[in-house]
Scaffold this active site. Sequence first.
Site, PDB file in Angstrom:
ATOM      1  N   CYS A 119      33.237  48.438  40.152  1.00 10.72           N
ATOM      2  CA  CYS A 119      34.284  47.328  39.939  1.00 10.72           C
ATOM      3  C   CYS A 119      34.449  47.050  38.582  1.00 10.72           C
ATOM      4  CB  CYS A 119      33.937  46.179  40.773  1.00 10.72           C
ATOM      5  SG  CYS A 119      35.110  44.688  40.451  1.00 10.72           S
ATOM      6  N   CYS A 122      33.344  43.303  37.805  1.00 13.70           N
ATOM      7  CA  CYS A 122      31.838  42.722  38.197  1.00 13.70           C
ATOM      8  C   CYS A 122      30.830  43.898  38.061  1.00 13.70           C
ATOM      9  CB  CYS A 122      31.625  41.965  39.197  1.00 13.70           C
ATOM     10  SG  CYS A 122      31.792  42.837  40.741  1.00 13.70           S
ATOM     11  N   CYS A 168      36.862  43.664  46.005  1.00 14.30           N
ATOM     12  CA  CYS A 168      35.425  43.669  45.903  1.00 14.30           C
ATOM     13  C   CYS A 168      34.728  42.600  46.513  1.00 14.30           C
ATOM     14  CB  CYS A 168      35.233  43.805  44.397  1.00 14.30           C
ATOM     15  SG  CYS A 168      33.433  43.498  43.850  1.00 14.30           S
ATOM     16  N   CYS A 171      33.426  39.971  43.646  1.00 12.43           N
ATOM     17  CA  CYS A 171      34.154  39.118  42.801  1.00 12.43           C
ATOM     18  C   CYS A 171      35.544  39.027  43.272  1.00 12.43           C
ATOM     19  CB  CYS A 171      34.039  39.649  41.395  1.00 12.43           C
ATOM     20  SG  CYS A 171      35.016  41.080  41.170  1.00 12.43           S
ATOM     21  N   CYS A 191      43.100  54.066  48.947  1.00 10.08           N
ATOM     22  CA  CYS A 191      44.176  54.566  47.804  1.00 10.08           C
ATOM     23  C   CYS A 191      43.833  53.194  46.720  1.00 10.08           C
ATOM     24  CB  CYS A 191      45.430  54.399  48.416  1.00 10.08           C
ATOM     25  SG  CYS A 191      46.830  55.028  47.318  1.00 10.08           S
TER      26      CYS A 191
HETATM   27 ZN   LIG Z   1      33.910  42.981  41.750  1.00 10.86          ZN
END
Ligand SMILES: [Zn+2]
Length: 206
Positions: A119, A122, A168, A171, A191
């Site tokens: 991510c 984070c 995510c 976060c 996607c």
């Molecule tokens: Zn994250």
Amino acid sequence: MFDPQLENDHNEEARVSRRRIFLASSASALGAVLLWSWRKPWSLEAKASTGAVEKVTIVEFSDAGQRLKTVQVPKVVKTDDEWRKQLSPGVYSITRQADTEYAFSGEYWDNHEKGLYRCVCCANAMFSSETKFESGTGWPSFWAPIAKENVRELRDTAFGEVRTAVSCTLCDAHLGHVFDDGPDPTGLRYCMNSASLEFIAAPAKN
Ligand SMILES: [Zn+2]
């Protein structure tokens, strides 16, 4: 410019008083039920903003893509200003405001290297190159997340379409959407926006 957290801090009082007025003025039990359903997510977020940060379960991975351990950690919660400082405007609008990058414009749709996608907000591990496939869409596509704990899927009705948004777990960064027209073995197509991800190339093997 929508940050539920910030919005929550600023408007909680106003909402609470609106709710009181509504409850007081409504004789309809159905009205109260509808209001409760509408308010529920905000009530959950209110808990986070009063200091008791929600804990989430994620699976940690090394940069080499090795599954390490399942951990319970506090969510990464930042203000709108903090995210704006950390991220470029484009990345901010995609990850924090659920925008979408143009097809074939991102960094990773055509990336064929082996490695791990984290991510961008984070560093939570999101996808492995092992599940990446050529979808022809111009967005990096995967048939599974690296660990189901690390992503959250939410019904998204923006633009009059019902889709499943993927974010995510750690976060709440918006990553993209998942569709059911992917290849075996899952039949799923995650996607993703390149802008939501950071690629970590696998170390070269001797
Ligand atoms: Zn994250």
